[in-house]
Design a protein around this motif. Structure first.
Motif, PDB file in Angstrom:
ATOM      1  N   LYS A  22     -15.893-130.781  49.253  1.00  0.00           N
ATOM      2  CA  LYS A  22     -16.188-131.852  50.739  1.00  0.00           C
ATOM      3  C   LYS A  22     -17.920-132.640  50.551  1.00  0.00           C
ATOM      4  N   SER A  23     -19.013-131.406  49.832  1.00  0.00           N
ATOM      5  CA  SER A  23     -20.142-132.189  49.369  1.00  0.00           C
ATOM      6  C   SER A  23     -20.218-133.714  48.790  1.00  0.00           C
ATOM      7  N   LYS A  24     -19.263-133.577  47.989  1.00  0.00           N
ATOM      8  CA  LYS A  24     -19.085-135.390  47.437  1.00  0.00           C
ATOM      9  C   LYS A  24     -18.688-135.573  47.883  1.00  0.00           C
ATOM     10  N   ILE A  25     -17.822-136.326  49.466  1.00  0.00           N
ATOM     11  CA  ILE A  25     -17.142-136.973  50.354  1.00  0.00           C
ATOM     12  C   ILE A  25     -18.326-137.123  51.291  1.00  0.00           C
ATOM     13  N   GLU A  26     -19.470-136.091  51.318  1.00  0.00           N
ATOM     14  CA  GLU A  26     -20.617-136.296  52.839  1.00  0.00           C
ATOM     15  C   GLU A  26     -21.528-137.092  52.226  1.00  0.00           C
ATOM     16  N   HIS A  27     -21.392-136.751  50.307  1.00  0.00           N
ATOM     17  CA  HIS A  27     -22.795-137.431  49.973  1.00  0.00           C
ATOM     18  C   HIS A  27     -23.462-135.839  50.583  1.00  0.00           C
ATOM     19  N   LEU A  28     -23.182-134.820  50.299  1.00  0.00           N
ATOM     20  CA  LEU A  28     -24.567-133.841  50.932  1.00  0.00           C
ATOM     21  C   LEU A  28     -25.156-133.152  49.249  1.00  0.00           C
ATOM     22  N   PRO A  29     -26.449-133.514  49.369  1.00  0.00           N
ATOM     23  CA  PRO A  29     -27.236-132.284  48.591  1.00  0.00           C
ATOM     24  C   PRO A  29     -27.071-131.622  48.078  1.00  0.00           C
ATOM     25  N   VAL A  30     -27.139-130.861  46.555  1.00  0.00           N
ATOM     26  CA  VAL A  30     -26.600-129.994  45.838  1.00  0.00           C
ATOM     27  C   VAL A  30     -27.703-128.881  45.361  1.00  0.00           C
ATOM     28  N   ARG A  31     -28.525-128.030  46.015  1.00  0.00           N
ATOM     29  CA  ARG A  31     -29.619-127.597  45.477  1.00  0.00           C
ATOM     30  C   ARG A  31     -28.848-126.883  44.005  1.00  0.00           C
ATOM     31  N   VAL A  32     -29.670-126.793  42.656  1.00  0.00           N
ATOM     32  CA  VAL A  32     -28.740-126.307  41.259  1.00  0.00           C
ATOM     33  C   VAL A  32     -30.031-125.562  40.937  1.00  0.00           C
ATOM     34  N   THR A  33     -29.297-124.326  40.293  1.00  0.00           N
ATOM     35  CA  THR A  33     -30.032-123.380  39.578  1.00  0.00           C
ATOM     36  C   THR A  33     -30.228-122.451  38.314  1.00  0.00           C
ATOM     37  N   ARG A  34     -30.717-122.411  37.665  1.00  0.00           N
ATOM     38  CA  ARG A  34     -30.369-122.358  36.062  1.00  0.00           C
ATOM     39  C   ARG A  34     -31.241-121.028  35.525  1.00  0.00           C
ATOM     40  N   GLY A  35     -29.855-119.945  35.234  1.00  0.00           N
ATOM     41  CA  GLY A  35     -30.526-118.890  35.238  1.00  0.00           C
ATOM     42  C   GLY A  35     -30.748-118.234  33.601  1.00  0.00           C
ATOM     43  N   HIS A  36     -31.770-117.414  33.189  1.00  0.00           N
ATOM     44  CA  HIS A  36     -31.727-116.882  31.913  1.00  0.00           C
ATOM     45  C   HIS A  36     -30.353-116.683  31.253  1.00  0.00           C
ATOM     46  N   LYS A  37     -29.335-116.082  31.505  1.00  0.00           N
ATOM     47  CA  LYS A  37     -28.399-116.220  31.169  1.00  0.00           C
ATOM     48  C   LYS A  37     -27.224-117.662  30.462  1.00  0.00           C
ATOM     49  N   HIS A  38     -27.400-118.904  31.141  1.00  0.00           N
ATOM     50  CA  HIS A  38     -27.234-119.552  30.702  1.00  0.00           C
ATOM     51  C   HIS A  38     -28.038-119.981  30.037  1.00  0.00           C
ATOM     52  N   ILE A  73     -21.384-119.861  43.822  1.00  0.00           N
ATOM     53  CA  ILE A  73     -20.979-121.622  44.936  1.00  0.00           C
ATOM     54  C   ILE A  73     -21.407-121.160  45.621  1.00  0.00           C
ATOM     55  N   SER A  74     -22.998-121.819  46.737  1.00  0.00           N
ATOM     56  CA  SER A  74     -22.981-121.379  48.427  1.00  0.00           C
ATOM     57  C   SER A  74     -22.280-121.936  48.957  1.00  0.00           C
ATOM     58  N   GLY A  75     -21.805-121.752  50.169  1.00  0.00           N
ATOM     59  CA  GLY A  75     -21.103-122.869  50.963  1.00  0.00           C
ATOM     60  C   GLY A  75     -19.829-122.653  51.452  1.00  0.00           C
ATOM     61  N   THR A  76     -19.441-123.487  52.287  1.00  0.00           N
ATOM     62  CA  THR A  76     -18.038-122.940  53.010  1.00  0.00           C
ATOM     63  C   THR A  76     -16.942-124.615  52.567  1.00  0.00           C
ATOM     64  N   GLN A  77     -16.009-124.354  52.730  1.00  0.00           N
ATOM     65  CA  GLN A  77     -15.359-124.905  52.957  1.00  0.00           C
ATOM     66  C   GLN A  77     -15.007-126.514  54.150  1.00  0.00           C
ATOM     67  N   GLY A  78     -15.525-125.496  55.379  1.00  0.00           N
ATOM     68  CA  GLY A  78     -15.337-126.368  56.103  1.00  0.00           C
ATOM     69  C   GLY A  78     -17.336-127.607  56.723  1.00  0.00           C
ATOM     70  N   GLU A  79     -18.240-126.700  55.726  1.00  0.00           N
ATOM     71  CA  GLU A  79     -19.332-127.360  55.827  1.00  0.00           C
ATOM     72  C   GLU A  79     -19.966-128.406  54.245  1.00  0.00           C
ATOM     73  N   GLY A  80     -19.167-127.520  53.293  1.00  0.00           N
ATOM     74  CA  GLY A  80     -19.976-128.475  51.972  1.00  0.00           C
ATOM     75  C   GLY A  80     -20.964-127.166  51.066  1.00  0.00           C
ATOM     76  N   ALA A  81     -20.650-127.826  50.043  1.00  0.00           N
ATOM     77  CA  ALA A  81     -21.890-126.876  49.683  1.00  0.00           C
ATOM     78  C   ALA A  81     -23.126-127.114  49.278  1.00  0.00           C
ATOM     79  N   ASP A  82     -24.171-126.037  49.216  1.00  0.00           N
ATOM     80  CA  ASP A  82     -24.928-126.317  49.548  1.00  0.00           C
ATOM     81  C   ASP A  82     -25.916-126.358  48.608  1.00  0.00           C
ATOM     82  N   SER A  83     -25.582-124.866  47.273  1.00  0.00           N
ATOM     83  CA  SER A  83     -26.210-124.133  46.091  1.00  0.00           C
ATOM     84  C   SER A  83     -24.889-124.328  45.081  1.00  0.00           C
TER      85      SER A  83
END
Length: 312
Positions: free
Chosen positions: A117-133, A62-72
């Motif tokens: 926080k990303s939910k509350i602020e309706h912020l977009p989250v980039r999603v990436t899938r890895g080969h182990k998924h 997870i990328s992000g901060t609890q103050g700003e939200g998760a971006d990825s």
């Protein structure tokens, strides 16, 4: 903390997010698309993902901060409670793992709080899938960027190992998330088979919601406010146990509250809950309940167990 101050970024491994490694991040998180990158683009490793700006941490899921939200986020197969349905992902928060197993409860803090926080602020989250998924949309090697998702809901649940985990339902911004698969070069990867499908959506019984609001004359059951508009009184119908998967709450009056917008948002996001005697938890007061409106104790307990930040 202001925008020019440094931000603490807690790095937590996707496989073992229980051990934090803190560094200082000097730039703001970047939300949304990265110029020149489109869904379906492939990357050799986490370093390439970071250099492209898709997912800056080299280890964290997870990328992000609890103050700003998760971006990825990156899906790497490290959490047993993750569910990937393509356009809908049930993602497990960070923490409580050791050697790939959940060994303790998770808390709504740090990067877990960032996703909330990303939910509350309706912020977009980039999603990436890895080969182990393990998923048809995952690449055979490296990492594949899947596009933007939004956090539609978050709640606390008991995971497969018996410990409390925070779960997040992410929904793809675009409905046809398989279109990018045609970009893959032929011969290098085996393309998943495609077939035409029909989508399912919840058919709400709006009369049930209208009934509850009419019973209370559009007055919030928490604060008593009835909002005046040019078209008449306004209130919102809040489902105590959510209708969508994986909650599958019923669309009936005993599962519906009449709330003002402020208390609706607070209730849906764990700002307060209700005890079995209808006393409010987290804020002062008692829920107003009419004799004709019997609120189910089962549903308010479900809400307490899944949405309060402090679930002890």
């Amino acid at each position: 903390m202001t925008s020019i101050e440094k931000y603490e970024w807690v790095l937590l491994s996707n496989k073992d997010r229980v051990k934090p490694l803190a560094i200082l991040r000097t730039e703001m998180p970047i939300f949304g698309e990265i110029n020149g990158i489109v869904a379906g683009d492939l990357f050799d490793d986490r370093k390439a993902l970071a250099e492209a700006g898709i997912h800056p941490p080299l280890v964290a899921g997870i990328s992000g901060t609890q103050g700003e939200g998760a971006d990825s986020i990156v899906l790497s197969g490290g959490y047993e409670d993750d569910v990937d349905l393509g356009d809908v992902i049930i993602y497990t928060g960070a923490g409580g793992q050791k050697n790939g197993r959940q060994v303790s409860d998770q808390k709504l803090e740090r990067v877990n709080l960032a996703l909330a926080k990303s939910k509350i602020e309706h912020l977009p989250v980039r999603v990436t899938r890895g080969h182990k998924h393990k998923h048809p949309l995952s690449p055979a090697k490296g990492y594949r960027y899947a596009g933007l998702y939004y956090v539609d809901d978050y709640w606390c649940d008991k995971g497969k190992s018996g410990y409390k985990v925070w779960r997040y339902r992410l929904i793809a911004e675009k409905t046809d998330s398989l279109d990018y698969l045609v970009k893959e070069p032929s011969g290098e990867y085996e393309l998943p088979k495609r077939k035409q499908t029909t989508g399912n959506r919840i058919v709400r019984d709006y009369q049930k919601a209208k009934n509850v609001k009419a019973w209370y004359q559009f007055q919030c059951q928490v604060c008593g406010l009835a909002i005046e508009t040019s078209a008449g009184l306004y209130a919102e119908a809040a489902h105590i146990k959510p209708l969508g998967k994986p909650h599958n709450g019923p669309d009936i009056e005993s599962n519906i509250l009449c709330l003002c917008p402020n208390h609706h948002v607070m209730f849906d996001n764990g700002g307060f809950a209700i005890d079995d005697n209808l006393n409010l938890i987290g804020i002062n007061g008692k829920l107003n309940e009419l004799k004709k409106h019997r609120i189910s104790a089962e549903f308010i307990q479900y809400h307490r167990d899944h949405y309060l930040k402090n679930t002890e």
